[in-house]
Motif scaffolding. Structure first.
Motif, short mmCIF file in Angstrom:
data_model
loop_
_atom_site.label_atom_id
_atom_site.label_comp_id
_atom_site.label_asym_id
_atom_site.label_seq_id
_atom_site.Cartn_x
_atom_site.Cartn_y
_atom_site.Cartn_z
N VAL A 21 23.97 17.11 47.27
CA VAL A 21 25.34 17.60 47.09
C VAL A 21 25.80 18.22 48.40
CG1 VAL A 21 26.83 19.15 45.79
CG2 VAL A 21 24.94 18.00 44.65
N ASN A 22 26.88 17.69 48.92
CA ASN A 22 27.45 18.21 50.16
C ASN A 22 28.32 19.42 49.87
OD1 ASN A 22 26.30 16.07 51.63
ND2 ASN A 22 28.01 14.75 51.09
N PRO A 23 28.43 20.33 50.83
CA PRO A 23 29.25 21.53 50.59
C PRO A 23 30.71 21.21 50.25
CG PRO A 23 27.87 21.82 52.53
CD PRO A 23 27.70 20.39 52.09
N ASP A 24 31.24 20.11 50.79
CA ASP A 24 32.64 19.78 50.50
C ASP A 24 32.84 19.27 49.07
OD1 ASP A 24 31.24 17.42 51.14
OD2 ASP A 24 33.09 16.39 51.70
N GLU A 25 31.75 18.93 48.39
CA GLU A 25 31.84 18.47 47.00
C GLU A 25 31.79 19.62 46.01
OE1 GLU A 25 28.65 15.72 46.26
OE2 GLU A 25 29.03 14.62 48.09
N GLN A 26 31.25 20.75 46.41
CA GLN A 26 31.01 21.85 45.49
C GLN A 26 32.31 22.51 45.06
OE1 GLN A 26 28.16 24.42 47.37
NE2 GLN A 26 26.48 23.00 47.03
N LEU A 27 32.30 22.96 43.82
CA LEU A 27 33.45 23.65 43.27
C LEU A 27 33.45 25.12 43.70
CD1 LEU A 27 33.30 22.16 39.67
CD2 LEU A 27 34.86 21.52 41.50
N ALA A 28 34.62 25.69 43.84
CA ALA A 28 34.74 27.09 44.27
C ALA A 28 34.23 28.06 43.20
CB ALA A 28 36.19 27.41 44.62
N ASP A 29 34.45 27.72 41.94
CA ASP A 29 34.02 28.57 40.83
C ASP A 29 32.53 28.35 40.57
OD1 ASP A 29 33.61 30.01 38.52
OD2 ASP A 29 35.17 28.99 37.36
N PRO A 30 31.70 29.38 40.74
CA PRO A 30 30.25 29.22 40.55
C PRO A 30 29.87 28.77 39.13
CG PRO A 30 30.72 31.34 41.58
CD PRO A 30 32.03 30.73 41.20
N ALA A 31 30.63 29.20 38.13
CA ALA A 31 30.32 28.80 36.75
C ALA A 31 30.56 27.31 36.56
CB ALA A 31 31.15 29.61 35.76
N LEU A 32 31.68 26.81 37.10
CA LEU A 32 31.97 25.38 36.99
C LEU A 32 30.97 24.57 37.81
CD1 LEU A 32 35.88 25.28 37.20
CD2 LEU A 32 34.42 25.14 35.17
N GLU A 33 30.59 25.07 38.97
CA GLU A 33 29.61 24.37 39.80
C GLU A 33 28.26 24.30 39.10
OE1 GLU A 33 27.81 22.17 42.60
OE2 GLU A 33 29.95 22.51 42.42
N ALA A 34 27.88 25.37 38.41
CA ALA A 34 26.62 25.38 37.67
C ALA A 34 26.65 24.32 36.56
CB ALA A 34 26.35 26.76 37.08
N LEU A 68 32.69 13.70 38.41
CA LEU A 68 32.21 14.70 37.45
C LEU A 68 32.85 16.05 37.72
CD1 LEU A 68 30.24 15.45 35.16
CD2 LEU A 68 28.54 15.94 36.94
N ARG A 69 32.92 16.46 38.97
CA ARG A 69 33.52 17.75 39.30
C ARG A 69 35.02 17.74 39.06
NH1 ARG A 69 28.73 17.57 41.46
NH2 ARG A 69 27.63 19.48 42.02
N GLU A 70 35.68 16.61 39.28
CA GLU A 70 37.11 16.52 38.98
C GLU A 70 37.36 16.68 37.48
OE1 GLU A 70 38.28 12.73 40.53
OE2 GLU A 70 38.50 13.48 42.58
N ARG A 71 36.51 16.04 36.67
CA ARG A 71 36.67 16.14 35.21
C ARG A 71 36.44 17.58 34.74
NH1 ARG A 71 39.77 12.55 33.60
NH2 ARG A 71 39.19 13.28 31.55
N SER A 73 36.81 20.31 36.55
CA SER A 73 37.93 21.12 37.06
C SER A 73 39.18 20.91 36.23
CB SER A 73 38.23 20.76 38.51
OG SER A 73 37.15 21.13 39.33
N ALA A 74 39.31 19.69 35.66
CA ALA A 74 40.49 19.38 34.85
C ALA A 74 40.40 20.02 33.46
CB ALA A 74 40.64 17.87 34.71
N GLY A 75 39.27 20.63 33.15
CA GLY A 75 39.14 21.33 31.87
C GLY A 75 38.33 20.58 30.82
N ASP A 76 37.72 19.47 31.19
CA ASP A 76 36.87 18.74 30.23
C ASP A 76 35.66 19.56 29.84
OD1 ASP A 76 38.58 16.62 30.47
OD2 ASP A 76 37.12 15.21 31.29
N THR A 77 35.22 19.39 28.61
CA THR A 77 33.96 19.98 28.19
C THR A 77 32.84 19.13 28.79
OG1 THR A 77 33.79 18.64 26.19
CG2 THR A 77 34.97 20.76 26.00
N ASP A 78 31.62 19.62 28.67
CA ASP A 78 30.49 18.85 29.19
C ASP A 78 30.42 17.47 28.53
OD1 ASP A 78 29.97 21.10 30.63
OD2 ASP A 78 28.07 21.58 29.65
#
Length: 160
Positions: A21-34, A68-71, A73-78
């Motif tokens: 995972v590249n740093p530019d792919e990671q989400l800003a929110d740690p909970a969403l990134e986890a 996956l990160r876009e989904r 971030s858009a508010g999708d559940t797992d």
């Protein structure tokens, strides 16, 4: 000695699998990134086939991580995010696909190939049994009996 031990421990830790995972792919929110990290460990890189998309450097794996990160971030559940990716790429994209009629080949295919190989090996070995060897002619039987009853250790070709 202490330096050598520290070097060995550091090398062992660095020799493990690295996250792709590249740093530019990671989400800003740690909970969403986890959440994204947890889900990406469950998705297979369809190029590498034995790595999660989190561990793969393949371009398609990167695309899957971004989707996956876009989904997420858009508010999708797992489940919604996983369902979206499975709908696009099929059940094979899951490292542990569910047991359904359309995934039976994924679950039992390797076992079926192994069983077919075992049956093929058994048939092959059975065909090579000594009972199927050609019978000796009476001349060959007499020569064999003479060799077995002979006290001389000389072989018929004169060698010892």
């Amino acid at each position: 000695m202490r330096r050598l031990t520290c070097f060995a421990v550091a090398f062992a830790l660095l020799a493990g699998p690295a996250s792709a995972v590249n740093p530019d792919e990671q989400l800003a929110d740690p909970a969403l990134e986890a959440r994204a990290h947890k889900l990406s460990k469950e998705l297979r890189c369809v190029v590498c086939q034995n790595q999660s998309i989190d561990d793969s450097d393949a371009t398609l794996a990167r695309d899957l991580r971004i989707i996956l990160r876009e989904r997420i971030s858009a508010g999708d559940t797992d489940k919604e995010a996983m369902d979206y990716i499975v709908a696009r790429y099929g059940s094979f994209v899951q490292l542990e696909p569910p047991m359904r009629l359309d995934t039976l080949a994924l679950w039992f295919g390797p076992l079926a190939v192994l069983a077919l190989g075992a049956v093929g090996a058994a048939v092959y070995m059975r065909g090579r049994s000594p009972a199927r060897a050609a019978a000796l002619t009476p001349e060959e039987e007499a020569e064999l009996a003479a060799m077995l009853n002979s006290d001389d250790t000389t072989r018929p070709d004169g060698a010892r």
